[in-house]
Design an enzyme around this catalytic site. Structure first.
Site, PDB file in Angstrom:
ATOM      1  N   GLY A  93       0.846  -1.186   0.000  1.00 36.75           N
ATOM      2  CA  GLY A  93       0.000   0.000   0.000  1.00 36.75           C
ATOM      3  C   GLY A  93       0.883   1.239   0.000  1.00 36.75           C
ATOM      4  N   GLY A  96       3.197   5.429   4.375  1.00 35.00           N
ATOM      5  CA  GLY A  96       2.569   6.104   5.496  1.00 35.00           C
ATOM      6  C   GLY A  96       1.225   5.549   5.913  1.00 35.00           C
ATOM      7  N   THR A  97       0.809   4.416   5.346  1.00 26.92           N
ATOM      8  CA  THR A  97      -0.497   3.865   5.696  1.00 26.92           C
ATOM      9  C   THR A  97      -0.432   2.927   6.896  1.00 26.92           C
ATOM     10  OG1 THR A  97      -0.125   2.304   3.908  1.00 26.92           O
ATOM     11  CG2 THR A  97      -1.639   4.102   3.484  1.00 26.92           C
ATOM     12  N   GLY A  98       0.771   2.715   7.451  1.00 28.41           N
ATOM     13  CA  GLY A  98       0.864   1.948   8.680  1.00 28.41           C
ATOM     14  C   GLY A  98       1.343   0.516   8.516  1.00 28.41           C
ATOM     15  N   HIS A 311     -18.922  13.738 -10.467  1.00 26.52           N
ATOM     16  CA  HIS A 311     -18.342  13.089 -11.638  1.00 26.52           C
ATOM     17  C   HIS A 311     -18.501  11.560 -11.527  1.00 26.52           C
ATOM     18  CE1 HIS A 311     -15.159  12.819 -14.851  1.00 26.52           C
ATOM     19  NE2 HIS A 311     -15.044  11.615 -14.315  1.00 26.52           N
ATOM     20  N   GLU A 312     -18.087  10.999 -10.385  1.00 24.24           N
ATOM     21  CA  GLU A 312     -18.192   9.546 -10.214  1.00 24.24           C
ATOM     22  C   GLU A 312     -19.655   9.109 -10.207  1.00 24.24           C
ATOM     23  OE1 GLU A 312     -15.659   7.665 -10.580  1.00 24.24           O
ATOM     24  OE2 GLU A 312     -14.223   9.295 -10.474  1.00 24.24           O
ATOM     25  N   ASP A 387     -10.975   9.640 -19.185  1.00 21.92           N
ATOM     26  CA  ASP A 387     -12.217   9.148 -19.776  1.00 21.92           C
ATOM     27  C   ASP A 387     -12.249   9.478 -21.265  1.00 21.92           C
ATOM     28  OD1 ASP A 387     -12.982   8.497 -17.211  1.00 21.92           O
ATOM     29  OD2 ASP A 387     -14.075  10.367 -16.910  1.00 21.92           O
TER      30      ASP A 387
END
Ligand code: ADP
Ligand code: MG
Ligand code: ZN
Length: 508
Positions: A93, A96-98, A311-312, A387
């Site tokens: 990942g 900094g995500t642990g 948008h999503e 897109d």
């Protein structure tokens, strides 16, 4: 008194020997003066103070690792039943995500010895030493079971081979593979590695019996961020005006390490102002300092979040309403990797043939994001460039490869390849444009007619950042729906991060 020639022959006999002796002595002394080449001691690190309590917002990774903790606590229970437990676990990942924190928590929770090494330290050394060090690391850990070997920044030795022709790195990687294959997993020795990018790693590392258990540690969503902020303010005196929930909303896109940093900066601001408590303004200043200091991992402004949400929602709405495309599995506005937001589809089945209508439907979904932006905000942003590129690709192959244009001309010229006249090329461009226009009209119609659903999707996205299939079904209830099935996940639309456009927030 010896004769002169006796002295001469004495010198001729002994001088080379004395010289060699001195040489050996000096080489020996120089070697002793180079402490770096002396093997460093490999000792377990103390990680016992870190527990699950210290890790927040990574519930999926924690749940998977809880199983590993069980093996390490009581390996015999699993061995007695002949259960084969995984020996290699890869945490992957963004930075900094642990990941490092999670590995330490596994050690803390299980009470296993923790042998931690950064893979970078294997390759900085002289030829052959990296491999030797890996050998010793495994040998030491084997003696002290139950134990965890943690290899941080695995990319340093584990990148795909052949990319840089570094034979020392390759030798080290080979040694690691040999060691991974060489021990039997009785559950009391586990190798955990951390890597930022799974795709960069040599596939040999991921084979069965090696790092075959892969756990994604993704950036936290809004709820996770709040939990992390709580962990890092646990021992800090907070004034009653501190609102961690709002802070979590403002820090979309930031990882645990950034949030820890924000809490620390806030404490520093408060101390400098000689306050006895941290106030909300300290956190606001800290966010600004931390976010401004980072260009790549940026937090979105409130306006940007709204644009991405609509948008999503536009993509998802079109995908849900059209028969020729797959159902939406998940929508997210948590920036991830190179995307600001994304919509995941679940293909109903593997198919290799598509009809013209299905291809148009696919283009409609791709254009749905941009059309929603246009309708809701009256402006389009640079976020839709990916897109548009894919729409261009689809329409291009429809005309050039499949002869799916409307006019006879395009069919004829497509039949025999080779050189084409300018006139033909113009015609083809026009045909492509027609197809894109057809898709755009369809997207506009769908969005205008189902504006209420669009608004609801976007509002829910803004609130929760992620919508799963059940949420989407609930919102879309009452609209026409089509069959569903199982299959792998596929990204149908992702917004790559664009360099900021000068002027107002990327709108053009
Ligand atoms: P990685 O190894 O993924 O780059 P680290 O484990 O080194 O990240 O994280 C650095 C620091 O950030 C940790 O020591 C911790 O203080 C904080 N941190 C990161 N993720 C989390 C989390 N999920 N919960 C609590 N703190 C976290
Ligand atoms: Mg780390
Ligand atoms: Zn899009």
């Amino acid at each position: 008194m010896p004769e002169w020639y006796e002295i001469e022959s004495w010198i001729i006999t002994w001088a080379p020997i004395i010289f060699m002796g001195l040489l050996v002595f000096f080489i020996y002394r120089t070697m002793k003066l180079m402490p770096r080449t002396k093997p460093q001691q490999i000792k377990p690190e103390s990680a016992s103070s870190i527990s699950w309590e210290d890790v927040a917002g990574a519930d999926e990774a924690k749940a998977e690792l809880a199983e590993v903790v069980e093996f390490l606590r009581d390996p015999k229970r699993f061995a007695a039943l002949g259960a084969k437990v995984p020996k290699g676990i890869l945490l992957h990942g963004p930075p900094g995500t642990g990941k490092t924190l999670l590995a330490k928590a596994v050690a803390g929770e299980s009470g296993a010895q923790f042998f931690s090494q950064s893979a970078a330290s294997f390759v900085e050394m002289f030829a052959g030493l990296g491999a030797a060090r890996i050998r010793r690391l495994f040998a030491e850990a084997r003696k002290e079971r139950p134990a965890i070997i943690f290899i941080d920044e695995l990319d340093a030795v584990g990148a795909r081979r052949g990319s840089d022709n570094n034979s020392e790195r390759e030798q080290t990687l080979n040694q690691l593979l040999v060691e991974m294959d060489g021990f039997d997993s009785a559950g009391d020795l586990v190798v955990i590695a951390a890597s930022n990018l799974l795709e960069k790693l040599d596939p040999a590392l991921l084979r069965p019996g090696r790092f075959d258990r892969q756990i994604l540690v993704s950036p936290p969503g809004v709820a996770g961020r709040e939990e992390i902020l709580k962990v890092h303010t646990r021992s800090k005196p907070l004034a009653s005006n501190c609102d961690l929930a709002t802070l979590a909303r403002q820090t979309s896109g930031l990882a645990g390490a950034d949030l820890a940093n924000i809490c620390n900066e806030a404490a520093i601001f408060a101390a400098r102002a000689r306050r006895t408590q941290l106030v909300q303004a300290d956190f606001d200043d800290a966010v600004e300092r931390v976010v401004a200091g980072m260009q790549s991992r940026r937090a979105l402004t409130e306006h940007e979040r709204r644009v991405v949400a609509w948008h999503e929602a536009g993509h998802a709405l079109c995908a849900e309403l059209l028969p020729g495309v797959d159902r939406v599995h998940k929508i997210s506005i948590v920036p991830r990797g190179s995307a600001l937001g994304y919509t995941l589809n679940l293909p109903e089945e593997d198919r290799y043939l598509k009809t013209r209508e299905e291809l148009i439907d696919h283009m409609t979904v791709l254009l749905g994001g941009r059309v929603a932006e246009e309708i809701v905000f009256g402006a389009v942003t640079t976020g839709a460039s990916n897109d548009l590129q894919r729409v261009a690709e689809i329409s291009r192959s429809m005309i050039h490869d499949y002869a799916m244009g409307t006019s006879i001309t395009s069919r004829k010229v497509s039949a025999h390849g080779g050189e084409v006249s300018d006139r033909t090329r113009e015609l083809r461009d026009e045909e492509q444009q027609h197809l894109a226009d057809e898709a755009k009209r369809a997207a506009t119609k769908l969005i205008v007619e189902h504006r209420d659903k669009l608004e609801e999707l976007a509002a829910q996205l803004l609130r929760n950042e992620v919508l799963e299939r059940p949420d989407i079904e609930r919102i879309m209830a009452g609209t026409q729906r089509f069959r569903r099935g199982a299959g792998g996940l596929r990204v149908v639309a992702a917004e790559p991060v664009q360099p900021p456009v000068s002027g107002a927030e990327g709108a053009s």
